[in-house]
Scaffold this motif. Structure first.
Motif, PDB file in Angstrom:
ATOM      1  N   UNK A 185      41.278  39.511  37.785  1.00 44.78           N
ATOM      2  CA  UNK A 185      42.530  39.967  38.407  1.00 44.78           C
ATOM      3  C   UNK A 185      43.276  40.958  37.524  1.00 44.78           C
ATOM      4  N   UNK A 186      42.759  41.195  36.329  1.00 45.36           N
ATOM      5  CA  UNK A 186      43.416  42.101  35.390  1.00 45.36           C
ATOM      6  C   UNK A 186      43.065  43.554  35.698  1.00 45.36           C
ATOM      7  N   UNK A 187      43.848  44.495  35.206  1.00 42.62           N
ATOM      8  CA  UNK A 187      43.583  45.911  35.506  1.00 42.62           C
ATOM      9  C   UNK A 187      42.458  46.496  34.652  1.00 42.62           C
ATOM     10  N   UNK A 188      41.965  47.633  35.084  1.00 46.01           N
ATOM     11  CA  UNK A 188      41.012  48.409  34.294  1.00 46.01           C
ATOM     12  C   UNK A 188      39.692  47.702  34.074  1.00 46.01           C
ATOM     13  N   UNK A 189      39.142  47.921  32.871  1.00 51.50           N
ATOM     14  CA  UNK A 189      37.812  47.396  32.576  1.00 51.50           C
ATOM     15  C   UNK A 189      37.811  45.879  32.448  1.00 51.50           C
ATOM     16  N   UNK A 190      39.003  45.285  32.273  1.00 48.93           N
ATOM     17  CA  UNK A 190      39.069  43.819  32.213  1.00 48.93           C
ATOM     18  C   UNK A 190      38.505  43.215  33.503  1.00 48.93           C
ATOM     19  N   UNK A 191      38.792  43.882  34.619  1.00 43.01           N
ATOM     20  CA  UNK A 191      38.320  43.345  35.886  1.00 43.01           C
ATOM     21  C   UNK A 191      36.799  43.263  35.913  1.00 43.01           C
ATOM     22  N   UNK A 192      36.138  44.317  35.454  1.00 44.14           N
ATOM     23  CA  UNK A 192      34.680  44.340  35.489  1.00 44.14           C
ATOM     24  C   UNK A 192      34.087  43.350  34.485  1.00 44.14           C
ATOM     25  N   UNK A 193      34.764  43.185  33.357  1.00 49.90           N
ATOM     26  CA  UNK A 193      34.327  42.170  32.404  1.00 49.90           C
ATOM     27  C   UNK A 193      34.442  40.782  33.030  1.00 49.90           C
ATOM     28  N   UNK A 194      35.554  40.544  33.744  1.00 53.27           N
ATOM     29  CA  UNK A 194      35.742  39.256  34.392  1.00 53.27           C
ATOM     30  C   UNK A 194      34.694  38.984  35.457  1.00 53.27           C
ATOM     31  N   UNK A 195      34.376  40.004  36.264  1.00 49.25           N
ATOM     32  CA  UNK A 195      33.356  39.823  37.297  1.00 49.25           C
ATOM     33  C   UNK A 195      31.987  39.565  36.688  1.00 49.25           C
ATOM     34  N   UNK A 196      31.703  40.197  35.554  1.00 51.21           N
ATOM     35  CA  UNK A 196      30.423  39.960  34.873  1.00 51.21           C
ATOM     36  C   UNK A 196      30.322  38.525  34.384  1.00 51.21           C
ATOM     37  N   UNK A 197      31.402  38.039  33.773  1.00 51.40           N
ATOM     38  CA  UNK A 197      31.426  36.652  33.299  1.00 51.40           C
ATOM     39  C   UNK A 197      31.344  35.686  34.475  1.00 51.40           C
ATOM     40  N   UNK A 198      32.047  36.016  35.562  1.00 49.96           N
ATOM     41  CA  UNK A 198      32.005  35.171  36.756  1.00 49.96           C
ATOM     42  C   UNK A 198      30.581  35.060  37.282  1.00 49.96           C
ATOM     43  N   UNK A 199      29.858  36.167  37.301  1.00 46.50           N
ATOM     44  CA  UNK A 199      28.481  36.156  37.787  1.00 46.50           C
ATOM     45  C   UNK A 199      27.596  35.284  36.898  1.00 46.50           C
ATOM     46  N   UNK A 200      27.708  35.467  35.587  1.00 53.20           N
ATOM     47  CA  UNK A 200      26.894  34.677  34.661  1.00 53.20           C
ATOM     48  C   UNK A 200      27.239  33.193  34.755  1.00 53.20           C
TER      49      UNK A 200
END
Length: 489
Positions: A185-200
């Protein structure tokens, strides 16, 4: 121009710098706490209840063993092979630990000490991600970090990390998935990092056991419900749809990497869990429903089973005298089915409520007494358990005699705070944890019949993580962090 508008350009940079520092600080502190908790004064784990051969086989170690009163801190691969027929993501961690052990000279050996250190690193990282993703003040996030560590390090859960049982991977996967939800839910690249962790984390949690496959649709829905800061249209939906697709596809692929298991009649199972379906339904019928403490004749009639099966009341699949040895059993085998059990529960609501009430007590009990914490060289009695961090499980065990009267108010708290914060990622995470807890509770209570305390541990873990996040939501959101994650152009 308001003060907020004048300083808004610098807010993302300030937030990013603060998040990095706080995240690294929480990770370092959490890792230190977990490593000390694991190794001092001696390593702790969770003894094999007899199912550990599945994780060991998945890690390339053929193993045949009965339930053990002590923890094996090292498993050396014997000569031979085994067919992997049961997917457990704890096997993935065990393989990584074997590889790490090989770098240390432990050839062909799985060290649970190495495994415990590795999983402690993952747990510390997950705690740090959750703390970073919370839009609250530093003091509140500090409280959250302490609460999360008290749950993760609790004696009822922590031993599973250094074990050959599947629950440890479920705990880690769920912790990572929640962290991914919040950070996405965070802005910028944090969002993509979060989605990557969510997937793993999602793939680890969903494939931790057959019973955790039900997490897949719940996590997919949660990922879709998170509202990323300042993002709309295709930029919002494409990344999360990709992650949901990868989560489903990764799970489908992972489930295909194991060989079909054999059913009790010797044929091959078509789907994950089919090999244990008859066993689970048999135990549900003869341990949960026809338990010898209720109207056995009426229960057997409702299930379409002969009255003569009353002699097997309370006798599970592995009992010395189960109904499977009765000459009449083949005639009624089709009645040992999920559909028959569901119909019984649907038509006997008061009996079902009683079963669920007893299961709620099992859930709050937290810890089965037969899973020891120490290896034999530690000098403790068989099945001895450690109680270094008993805070959460000790409180729930006190509430266990109340059953539903204690569990339902706790779940109501999670539902209430999740609804109040439903527009925030915290509310979505609360809803996700509650849904997993209820789902795991129902599966174990109504579809298992054996080892009820152990099989409720994932539901309890989600419940306690939810309690920590629910308490956090009573605090006022941090003005800088909340505005930076909701007003990004």
């Amino acid at each position: 121009m308001s003060v907020d508008e004048r300083v808004s350009p610098s807010r993302p940079a300030v937030l990013e710098s603060s998040s990095w520092l706080s995240g690294l600080g929480v990770f370092a502190a959490a890792l230190t706490v977990l490593l000390v908790r694991f190794l001092v004064p001696r390593p702790v784990g969770m003894a094999d209840n007899g199912d550990g051969f599945r994780v060991l086989c998945g890690a390339g170690i053929p193993w045949k063993g009965k339930p053990e009163p002590f923890v094996h801190l090292a498993y050396t691969a014997p000569v031979g092979e085994c067919d992997v027929t049961y997917l457990l993501t704890q096997s993935w961690f065990a393989r990584i630990a074997r590889w790490m052990g090989g770098l240390l000279g432990l050839e062909s050996t799985l060290s649970l000490v190495v495994l415990g250190v590795f999983t402690s690193v993952l747990a510390a990282a997950a705690v740090a991600l959750i703390v970073v993703g919370l839009p609250y003040s530093r003091r509140v996030r500090g409280f959250a970090a302490v609460g999360l560590l008290l749950v993760v390090a609790d004696s009822a859960f922590f031993g599973y990390f250094a074990s050959v049982l599947g629950e440890g991977a479920a705990f880690l996967g769920l912790l990572l998935a929640v962290g991914g939800l919040l950070v996405s839910a965070r802005p910028g690249w944090w969002r993509y990092a979060g989605l990557t962790v969510l997937l793993f984390g999602g793939i680890v949690a969903v494939n931790a056991k057959v019973q955790t496959l039900m997490i897949l649709p719940l996590l997919a829905l949660a990922a879709l419900l998170v509202r990323p800061a300042g993002v709309s249209g295709l930029k919002r939906w494409l990344p999360v749809v990709f992650v949901v697709g990868a989560l489903a596809g990764g799970t489908a692929y992972a489930q295909q990497t194991v060989e079909p298991a054999k059913l009790p009649d010797g044929s091959l199972a078509a789907r994950p869990g089919d090999d244990s379906r008859e066993i689970n339904m048999f135990n549900t019928i003869f341990l949960t429903i026809v338990d010898g403490r209720h109207d056995t004749g009426a229960d057997l009639a409702a299930l379409g089973l002969p009255a003569s099966f009353g002699q097997y009341a309370g006798n599970g699949w592995w009992h010395p005298k189960p109904a499977t040895r009765d000459p009449e059993y083949p005639k009624y085998r089709e009645k040992i089915s999920r559909r028959n059990v569901v119909e019984y529960f649907a038509t006997h609501p008061w009996r079902t409520v009683g079963i669920l009430d007893r299961a709620a007590g099992d859930l709050l009990t937290a810890r089965p007494p037969y899973l020891g914490s120490f290896d034999q060289s530690a000098g403790f009695a068989p099945e001895a358990q450690e109680h270094r961090v008993p805070v959460a499980s000790a409180l729930t065990k006190l509430l266990a005699p109340l059953g539903f009267f204690a569990l339902l108010p706790i779940w109501f708290l999670l539902a209430w705070r999740g609804w109040k914060t439903r527009r925030d990622a915290v509310g979505v995470a609360l809803g996700f944890l509650l849904a997993v807890a209820v789902g795991q509770f129902a599966l174990a209570a109504l579809g298992d019949g054996l080892e009820n305390v152990k099989h409720q541990v994932i539901a309890l873990y989600c419940t306690l993580l939810g309690v920590v996040l629910a308490l956090v939501t009573f605090a006022r959101q941090d003005r800088l962090r909340s505005s930076s994650t909701s007003n990004v152009p």
